[in-house]
Design a protein around this motif. Structure first.
Motif, mmCIF file in Angstrom:
data_model
loop_
_atom_site.group_PDB
_atom_site.id
_atom_site.type_symbol
_atom_site.label_atom_id
_atom_site.label_comp_id
_atom_site.label_asym_id
_atom_site.label_seq_id
_atom_site.Cartn_x
_atom_site.Cartn_y
_atom_site.Cartn_z
ATOM 1 N N GLU A 20 0.920 -1.285 -0.306
ATOM 2 C CA GLU A 20 0.182 -0.223 0.392
ATOM 3 C C GLU A 20 1.246 1.017 -0.150
ATOM 4 O OE1 GLU A 20 -3.232 -0.241 -0.121
ATOM 5 O OE2 GLU A 20 -3.676 -1.752 -0.496
ATOM 6 N N GLU A 23 -4.552 5.569 -0.949
ATOM 7 C CA GLU A 23 -3.571 4.788 -0.562
ATOM 8 C C GLU A 23 -3.033 5.409 0.793
ATOM 9 O OE1 GLU A 23 -3.492 2.034 -2.401
ATOM 10 O OE2 GLU A 23 -4.152 2.435 -4.588
ATOM 11 N N HIS A 68 -5.539 3.363 3.098
ATOM 12 C CA HIS A 68 -5.071 1.544 3.330
ATOM 13 C C HIS A 68 -3.418 1.660 3.767
ATOM 14 C CE1 HIS A 68 -7.802 1.593 -0.610
ATOM 15 N NE2 HIS A 68 -7.763 2.018 0.070
ATOM 16 N N GLU A 90 -10.087 -0.299 -3.722
ATOM 17 C CA GLU A 90 -9.109 -0.837 -5.085
ATOM 18 C C GLU A 90 -10.278 -1.250 -6.560
ATOM 19 O OE1 GLU A 90 -6.109 -0.810 -4.635
ATOM 20 O OE2 GLU A 90 -5.450 -1.608 -2.725
HETATM 21 FE FE LIG Z 1 -4.494 0.060 -1.902
#
Ligand SMILES: [Fe+2]
Ligand SMILES: [Fe+2]
Length: 362
Positions: free
Chosen positions: A109, A139, A142, A218
């Motif tokens: 990530e 991201e 994440h 995603e």
């Molecule tokens: Fe991701």
């Protein structure tokens, strides 16, 4: 007495690394949102933002010594070597290999965060830049959620050298199309498959909820690769297209060399992080490698659950074929390397469709 190396779970995760990038950065003074599908992905991304601190219950306790996945769904319960382990080592194997996988999610990530930021610099269209900025934020979130979760497991394993090389090659590519292929198709194909399987395997409600939220984002990232890269490749000079097809082949080939084939041949020693996970479970990595090799020779493969997703077959290769990143010339390279070219996009499309609604946080 506490082992000082274990007092901070991140102390052995590998420090930092520095890369140089030859990528061109592009200003765009025409602010028209003229690519309708990108505009729609950007709008969807804005609507579906979520806050991990507000929307997940981080007070849930996790015992790091206990498995966070259902052993029967984890993909190793049909391997004779694993079946022969005593209950204590088997439990420790499942717990540590899960922590190893989650560490790879976390490091991957971070790579995605940097590639999404690079796309924001480099893509030529205004709508593309706005969309890539939302992916950068996704991201970041994440990285945040996996870091928090891995910290609860009290263990972080180093990044797999193969995954690092794949992401490094993507980050240092010389064009945004290659970056989008390396990240949004190959790495995110790998991630989408792994997250999807983790969601099915885990017995931890926090992890399941977290992965469901990440999966929605995603799905949008993979859809972006499809929409935008298809458009770019269809307008390319044939030589440029071959250059991109070569990059895609090299990425897939490197990934195969790392995993030992489309489904993993088990013929190589695990990477250093995985070895550490085995050692934590009191399993000799050489014995493990031998056990996997024997299982492979007997035709037994891990991950054979009927509903498991095979990232290479179901996601990566169909995504590359769909955007035109496999040419007649590169098809021969796949053939020579004994890498099958799959083109069935049904699983890929069903996962992309998973982002069609608002996040369900009930
Ligand atoms: Fe991701
Ligand atoms: Fe992503």
């Amino acid at each position: 007495m506490a082992d000082p190396a274990h007092s901070d779970p991140f102390s052995r995760s590998g420090g930092r690394g520095v890369l140089s990038s030859p990528m061109e950065i592009c200003w765009q003074f025409d602010y028209a949102l003229d690519i309708e599908q990108l505009q729609s992905l950007y709008s969807k991304a804005k609507r579906n933002q979520w806050d991990a601190e507000q929307q997940l219950d981080w007070s849930q306790e996790i015992d790091p010594s206990r498995p966070i996945v259902d052993e029967e769904r984890f993909g190793f319960d049909n391997i004779p070597f694993i079946q022969k382990l005593d209950a204590r080592r088997r439990e420790a194997f499942t717990a540590n290999v899960s922590a190893y996988r989650l560490s790879q999610f976390l490091h991957g990530e971070q790579g995605a965060l940097m590639t999404a930021a690079a796309l924001t610099h480099a893509v030529p269209d205004h709508a593309g830049k706005l969309y890539a900025a939302t992916q950068t934020m996704d991201e970041a979130r994440h990285v945040e959620v996996f870091e928090k979760y891995v910290r609860k497991l009290a263990k972080v394993y180093p990044m797999s050298p193969g995954l690092k090389k794949l992401i490094d090659n993507t980050l240092t590519a010389d064009s945004w199309v290659k970056i989008a292929i390396g990240m949004n198709m190959v790495v995110e194909g790998l991630a989408l498959g792994a997250f999807h399987n983790m969601r099915r395997q885990t017995t931890c409600p926090l992890l399941r909820q977290l992965v469901e939220l990440v999966l929605r984002d995603e799905a949008r990232h993979v859809a972006f690769g499809n929409v935008y890269v298809s458009k770019a490749i269809s307008g390319m000079h044939p030589d440029e297209r071959e250059d991109v097809a070569q990059f895609a082949f090299d990425a897939i080939h490197a990934m195969m060399a790392n995993t030992g084939g489309p489904r993993g041949s088990g013929k190589r020693l695990p990477d250093p992080g995985f070895r550490l996970a085995l050692e934590e479970a009191d399993i000799d990595p050489h014995d493990f490698a031998l056990g996997m090799k024997q299982a492979h020779a007997e035709g037994i493969r891990p991950d054979q659950e009927p509903d498991a997703i095979h990232a290479y077959q179901d996601l990566m290769m169909p995504a590359l074929v769909r955007v035109g990143a496999v040419t007649e010339r590169s098809r021969k390279l796949y053939e020579e390397a004994d890498i099958p070219v799959y083109a069935d996009t049904r699983v890929l499309e069903s996962l992309e469709a998973a982002d069609s609604g608002e996040p369900d946080l009930a």
